[in-house]
Design a protein around this motif. Structure first.
Motif, PDB file in Angstrom:
ATOM      1  N   LYS A  34       0.818  -1.218   0.000  1.00  0.00           N
ATOM      2  CA  LYS A  34       0.000   0.000   0.000  1.00  0.00           C
ATOM      3  C   LYS A  34       0.849   1.263   0.000  1.00  0.00           C
ATOM      4  O   LYS A  34       0.436   2.303  -0.520  1.00  0.00           O
ATOM      5  CB  LYS A  34      -0.921   0.002   1.234  1.00  0.00           C
ATOM      6  CG  LYS A  34      -2.001  -1.051   1.203  1.00  0.00           C
ATOM      7  CD  LYS A  34      -2.946  -0.916   2.374  1.00  0.00           C
ATOM      8  CE  LYS A  34      -2.263  -1.292   3.686  1.00  0.00           C
ATOM      9  NZ  LYS A  34      -3.211  -1.278   4.823  1.00  0.00           N
ATOM     10  N   GLU A  35       2.048   1.169   0.578  1.00  0.00           N
ATOM     11  CA  GLU A  35       2.892   2.358   0.727  1.00  0.00           C
ATOM     12  C   GLU A  35       3.448   2.864  -0.604  1.00  0.00           C
ATOM     13  O   GLU A  35       3.940   4.005  -0.687  1.00  0.00           O
ATOM     14  CB  GLU A  35       4.048   2.049   1.679  1.00  0.00           C
ATOM     15  CG  GLU A  35       5.097   1.079   1.145  1.00  0.00           C
ATOM     16  CD  GLU A  35       4.675  -0.389   1.150  1.00  0.00           C
ATOM     17  OE1 GLU A  35       5.413  -1.225   0.608  1.00  0.00           O
ATOM     18  OE2 GLU A  35       3.580  -0.692   1.719  1.00  0.00           O
ATOM     19  N   ARG A  36       3.360   2.071  -1.648  1.00  0.00           N
ATOM     20  CA  ARG A  36       3.913   2.486  -2.943  1.00  0.00           C
ATOM     21  C   ARG A  36       3.284   3.787  -3.457  1.00  0.00           C
ATOM     22  O   ARG A  36       3.917   4.534  -4.189  1.00  0.00           O
ATOM     23  CB  ARG A  36       3.679   1.392  -3.996  1.00  0.00           C
ATOM     24  CG  ARG A  36       4.541   0.168  -3.828  1.00  0.00           C
ATOM     25  CD  ARG A  36       4.188  -0.858  -4.899  1.00  0.00           C
ATOM     26  NE  ARG A  36       4.997  -2.068  -4.802  1.00  0.00           N
ATOM     27  CZ  ARG A  36       4.780  -3.170  -5.505  1.00  0.00           C
ATOM     28  NH1 ARG A  36       3.756  -3.212  -6.354  1.00  0.00           N
ATOM     29  NH2 ARG A  36       5.549  -4.223  -5.362  1.00  0.00           N
ATOM     30  N   ILE A  37       2.043   4.044  -3.086  1.00  0.00           N
ATOM     31  CA  ILE A  37       1.317   5.177  -3.665  1.00  0.00           C
ATOM     32  C   ILE A  37       1.694   6.512  -3.035  1.00  0.00           C
ATOM     33  O   ILE A  37       1.388   7.575  -3.596  1.00  0.00           O
ATOM     34  CB  ILE A  37      -0.208   4.950  -3.553  1.00  0.00           C
ATOM     35  CG1 ILE A  37      -0.941   5.759  -4.639  1.00  0.00           C
ATOM     36  CG2 ILE A  37      -0.715   5.287  -2.150  1.00  0.00           C
ATOM     37  CD1 ILE A  37      -2.388   5.375  -4.802  1.00  0.00           C
ATOM     38  N   ARG A  38       2.401   6.470  -1.907  1.00  0.00           N
ATOM     39  CA  ARG A  38       2.757   7.723  -1.228  1.00  0.00           C
ATOM     40  C   ARG A  38       3.629   8.587  -2.146  1.00  0.00           C
ATOM     41  O   ARG A  38       4.599   8.125  -2.723  1.00  0.00           O
ATOM     42  CB  ARG A  38       3.503   7.452   0.076  1.00  0.00           C
ATOM     43  CG  ARG A  38       3.824   8.741   0.856  1.00  0.00           C
ATOM     44  CD  ARG A  38       4.722   8.515   2.052  1.00  0.00           C
ATOM     45  NE  ARG A  38       4.040   7.827   3.135  1.00  0.00           N
ATOM     46  CZ  ARG A  38       4.369   6.622   3.592  1.00  0.00           C
ATOM     47  NH1 ARG A  38       5.403   5.985   3.048  1.00  0.00           N
ATOM     48  NH2 ARG A  38       3.701   6.076   4.577  1.00  0.00           N
ATOM     49  N   GLY A  39       3.266   9.852  -2.261  1.00  0.00           N
ATOM     50  CA  GLY A  39       4.024  10.799  -3.090  1.00  0.00           C
ATOM     51  C   GLY A  39       3.523  10.927  -4.512  1.00  0.00           C
ATOM     52  O   GLY A  39       4.011  11.786  -5.267  1.00  0.00           O
ATOM     53  N   ALA A  40       2.549  10.101  -4.907  1.00  0.00           N
ATOM     54  CA  ALA A  40       2.024  10.186  -6.272  1.00  0.00           C
ATOM     55  C   ALA A  40       1.378  11.554  -6.516  1.00  0.00           C
ATOM     56  O   ALA A  40       0.708  12.102  -5.641  1.00  0.00           O
ATOM     57  CB  ALA A  40       1.013   9.073  -6.525  1.00  0.00           C
ATOM     58  N   GLN A  41       1.604  12.086  -7.705  1.00  0.00           N
ATOM     59  CA  GLN A  41       1.057  13.391  -8.067  1.00  0.00           C
ATOM     60  C   GLN A  41      -0.059  13.229  -9.102  1.00  0.00           C
ATOM     61  O   GLN A  41       0.059  12.415 -10.029  1.00  0.00           O
ATOM     62  CB  GLN A  41       2.145  14.284  -8.650  1.00  0.00           C
ATOM     63  CG  GLN A  41       3.294  14.590  -7.707  1.00  0.00           C
ATOM     64  CD  GLN A  41       4.385  15.397  -8.377  1.00  0.00           C
ATOM     65  OE1 GLN A  41       4.403  15.552  -9.596  1.00  0.00           O
ATOM     66  NE2 GLN A  41       5.327  15.910  -7.583  1.00  0.00           N
ATOM     67  N   ILE A  42      -1.121  14.011  -8.937  1.00  0.00           N
ATOM     68  CA  ILE A  42      -2.190  14.081  -9.938  1.00  0.00           C
ATOM     69  C   ILE A  42      -1.960  15.349 -10.754  1.00  0.00           C
ATOM     70  O   ILE A  42      -1.990  16.454 -10.208  1.00  0.00           O
ATOM     71  CB  ILE A  42      -3.582  14.122  -9.275  1.00  0.00           C
ATOM     72  CG1 ILE A  42      -3.803  12.879  -8.415  1.00  0.00           C
ATOM     73  CG2 ILE A  42      -4.678  14.247 -10.337  1.00  0.00           C
ATOM     74  CD1 ILE A  42      -5.066  12.930  -7.569  1.00  0.00           C
ATOM     75  N   ARG A  43      -1.705  15.184 -12.033  1.00  0.00           N
ATOM     76  CA  ARG A  43      -1.433  16.327 -12.907  1.00  0.00           C
ATOM     77  C   ARG A  43      -2.454  16.356 -14.048  1.00  0.00           C
ATOM     78  O   ARG A  43      -2.790  15.311 -14.615  1.00  0.00           O
ATOM     79  CB  ARG A  43      -0.012  16.264 -13.453  1.00  0.00           C
ATOM     80  CG  ARG A  43       1.045  16.516 -12.361  1.00  0.00           C
ATOM     81  CD  ARG A  43       2.456  16.532 -12.896  1.00  0.00           C
ATOM     82  NE  ARG A  43       3.412  16.947 -11.873  1.00  0.00           N
ATOM     83  CZ  ARG A  43       3.798  18.193 -11.668  1.00  0.00           C
ATOM     84  NH1 ARG A  43       3.301  19.169 -12.427  1.00  0.00           N
ATOM     85  NH2 ARG A  43       4.681  18.482 -10.726  1.00  0.00           N
ATOM     86  N   ILE A  44      -2.907  17.557 -14.381  1.00  0.00           N
ATOM     87  CA  ILE A  44      -3.995  17.724 -15.353  1.00  0.00           C
ATOM     88  C   ILE A  44      -3.645  18.846 -16.322  1.00  0.00           C
ATOM     89  O   ILE A  44      -3.152  19.903 -15.924  1.00  0.00           O
ATOM     90  CB  ILE A  44      -5.322  18.054 -14.634  1.00  0.00           C
ATOM     91  CG1 ILE A  44      -5.710  16.911 -13.689  1.00  0.00           C
ATOM     92  CG2 ILE A  44      -6.444  18.318 -15.641  1.00  0.00           C
ATOM     93  CD1 ILE A  44      -6.843  17.250 -12.744  1.00  0.00           C
ATOM     94  N   GLY A  45      -3.901  18.630 -17.609  1.00  0.00           N
ATOM     95  CA  GLY A  45      -3.646  19.675 -18.602  1.00  0.00           C
ATOM     96  C   GLY A  45      -3.863  19.187 -20.004  1.00  0.00           C
ATOM     97  O   GLY A  45      -4.472  18.136 -20.229  1.00  0.00           O
ATOM     98  N   ASN A  46      -3.317  19.952 -20.958  1.00  0.00           N
ATOM     99  CA  ASN A  46      -3.555  19.673 -22.377  1.00  0.00           C
ATOM    100  C   ASN A  46      -2.291  19.338 -23.160  1.00  0.00           C
ATOM    101  O   ASN A  46      -2.358  19.088 -24.356  1.00  0.00           O
ATOM    102  CB  ASN A  46      -4.228  20.882 -23.031  1.00  0.00           C
ATOM    103  CG  ASN A  46      -5.585  21.155 -22.431  1.00  0.00           C
ATOM    104  OD1 ASN A  46      -6.413  20.266 -22.342  1.00  0.00           O
ATOM    105  ND2 ASN A  46      -5.807  22.386 -21.988  1.00  0.00           N
TER     106      ASN A  46
END
Length: 535
Positions: A108-120
């Motif tokens: 479960k700890e693998r997801i720590r630090g993941a960024q959600i980025r949005i754009g074109n």
């Protein structure tokens, strides 16, 4: 004997040289995504690498929140630097929240630090787009991240760092409104198309890798096509229909072998003679840096097949992405407007100049009631997108409330046709793209309803998804010494007519007899003679 012929079905957007009576058979089916629910569900999705088939990127958008890896509903990259996953929503939305489902059976700890980025943008595979949220703590199950709305077509989940693994059991994306705002780029016609190549290098070199929507340029990550070291090696994508292609983008391999791509010919057309490699030459590829994407623009070429052909040497033809784009059909149209401000003529809105440096390259009406501008495309198209560029120097708000209307009637100067979109606002000098979902029409109107309004347009571009099927019935009368009631003879005549039409540039034609030819007896007046003596 004299006979009557025939009917023609033709899939083309060219103006026919034959004078015929046209009955238009129009097909729809393209639609705008409904964003009241999860936009990511079954969307096009790619990731930086693949651990094995059980970790496919599509598992993140399959609608299942199952957190157990063994149930084949989670993604899994290799151990790598900055692993990522990207979802293409197809259109641009104002995104307000993203829900992530974490793996539950382990890690479960693998997801720590993941960024959600949005754009074109697809620069750095979309990982440079705006940061919307960061996963700061490990969580069980599904967690929703809410933020100030971010406009974008691409949603990336990227995990910065060395020796990381990105595993996602579901990604859900939600927008503010139930329609997309606009589309930033024309649709890549090659995406997901049927690709083939002369031969395939073992394991990771499948032709389809070059149209998976992933510009990943490292061969070992499974997103590049590679042939064997053939002489005259080639790669081909079938676009599924005939398009007016104006540009092709190619991504070169990034880990080695940059010179393999030099000398590739881009050929486009409708023939499969010599595997399509005899079609019209659009451009030739020169030197390209490792991992670079280069766009080749050229005059419009109509075709269903796009070939990349490397003649004259033995080479491993390597392509990490091929993108194909269709042209703006507005440039061949005719324009008019309700009135004209001095020198700001209607045709300046389709001159391929967005007027950002010189605003006199724009069209403008006078200040009047319900000003309008109309484009005649000269043919009926299924229109997917309309791009509108606003003026750059001042008065950006003047365009607010403009309606984009598409249809086939000139009633009320075309302003009664159905509405594709209403322009809420376009910032000064910006180009916004509005999705019309395959609306059928010959005329594209922009009108601002109200008193004392001015309509200024620095460019209007129109893109269509699929050529409209035109059914043309041709009644012909001719003399023949053979019996056209014989089916084999009739078939031979149709082949000859098809060849003649092809020689004249009219391809993708299906010919058939609408009815069996009938003999017509022609009476001859025997009292007259060319010799003047009755003989």
């Amino acid at each position: 004997m004299r006979y009557l012929l025939s009917s023609i079905d033709t899939l083309t957007d060219s103006r026919m040289a034959i004078r015929v009576i046209l009955l238009l058979t129009l097909f729809t089916g393209l639609c705008v995504a409904d964003s009241k629910e999860n936009l990511a569900l079954n969307a096009v999705v790619v990731q930086s690498s693949l651990y094995n088939a059980d970790g496919d990127a599509e598992h993140a958008v399959d609608g299942k929140r199952d957190t157990n890896w063994e149930q084949h509903s989670c993604t899994h990259t290799l151990v790598e630097f900055n692993p990522w996953l990207r979802i293409d929503l197809g259109n641009v939305y104002s995104i307000r929240k993203v829900a992530l489902t974490n793996r539950g059976d382990c890690c479960k700890e693998r997801i720590r630090g993941a960024q959600i980025r949005i754009g074109n943008k697809l620069e750095n595979n979309g990982n440079n787009n705006e940061l919307a949220a960061t996963v700061l703590t490990v969580f069980d199950g599904t967690k929703t991240f809410e933020f100030e709305p971010v406009n974008g077509r691409y949603v990336n989940i990227v995990l910065p760092g060395n020796d990381e693994i990105l595993t996602l059991c579901e990604v859900e994306v939600f927008a503010e409104e139930d329609k997309p705002l606009y589309i930033c780029v024309p649709r890549n016609l090659a995406l997901g198309g049927k690709a083939v190549q002369s031969t395939t290098y073992p394991e990771l070199g499948a032709a389809q890798n070059a149209v998976d929507g992933n510009r990943q340029s490292i061969y070992a990550r499974g997103s590049c096509s590679v042939t064997n070291g053939d002489r005259d090696s080639w790669w081909r994508v079938d676009l599924g229909d005939v398009y007016r292609v104006t540009r092709v983008s190619i991504t070169n391999r990034g880990d080695c072998c940059e010179k393999r791509i030099e000398g590739i010919q881009i050929r486009i057309g409708n023939s499969l003679e010599n595997n399509g490699n005899n079609n019209e030459l659009a451009a030739t590829v020169g030197a390209m840096p490792l991992g670079d994407t280069k766009t080749f623009e050229f005059k419009p070429i109509k075709g269903q097949y796009v070939n990349l052909f490397l003649p004259g040497r033995n080479e491993y033809l390597t392509l990490c992405e091929v993108e194909v784009y269709s042209g703006n059909v507005a440039v061949d149209g005719a324009t008019t407007q309700s009135s004209t401000f001095t020198g700001w003529f209607a045709e300046k809105a389709i001159d391929s100049n967005r007027g950002l440096q010189q605003n006199t390259a724009c069209s403008s009406t006078l200040n009047e009631i319900n000003p309008w501008w109309r484009l005649d495309l000269r043919n009926v198209y299924e229109i997917s997108e309309v791009v509108v560029t606003n003026r750059n120097d001042c008065c950006a708000e003047q365009i607010n409330g403009a309606e984009i209307r598409i249809g086939n009637t000139l009633e009320n100067n075309g302003n009664n046709n159905p509405i594709c979109a209403v322009i809420r606002a376009i910032p000064a000098g910006e180009s916004y793209r509005y999705s019309c979902g395959g609306m059928e029409g010959r005329y594209v109107n922009l009108i601002i309803p109200g008193d004392m309004k001015t309509l200024t347009l620095c460019e209007v571009e129109v893109y269509r998804e699929v050529p409209v099927l035109k059914r043309s019935f041709v009644k012909m009368q001719f003399n023949s010494r053979v019996d056209l009631t014989d089916p084999s003879v009739r078939e031979h005549v149709l082949k000859k007519l098809g060849s003649a039409l092809a020689d004249g540039g009219l391809t993708n034609v299906t010919l058939r007899w609408s009815q069996t030819p009938k003999r017509v007896i022609q009476k001859v007046n025997a009292s007259k003679s060319h010799c003047g003596n009755g003989k």
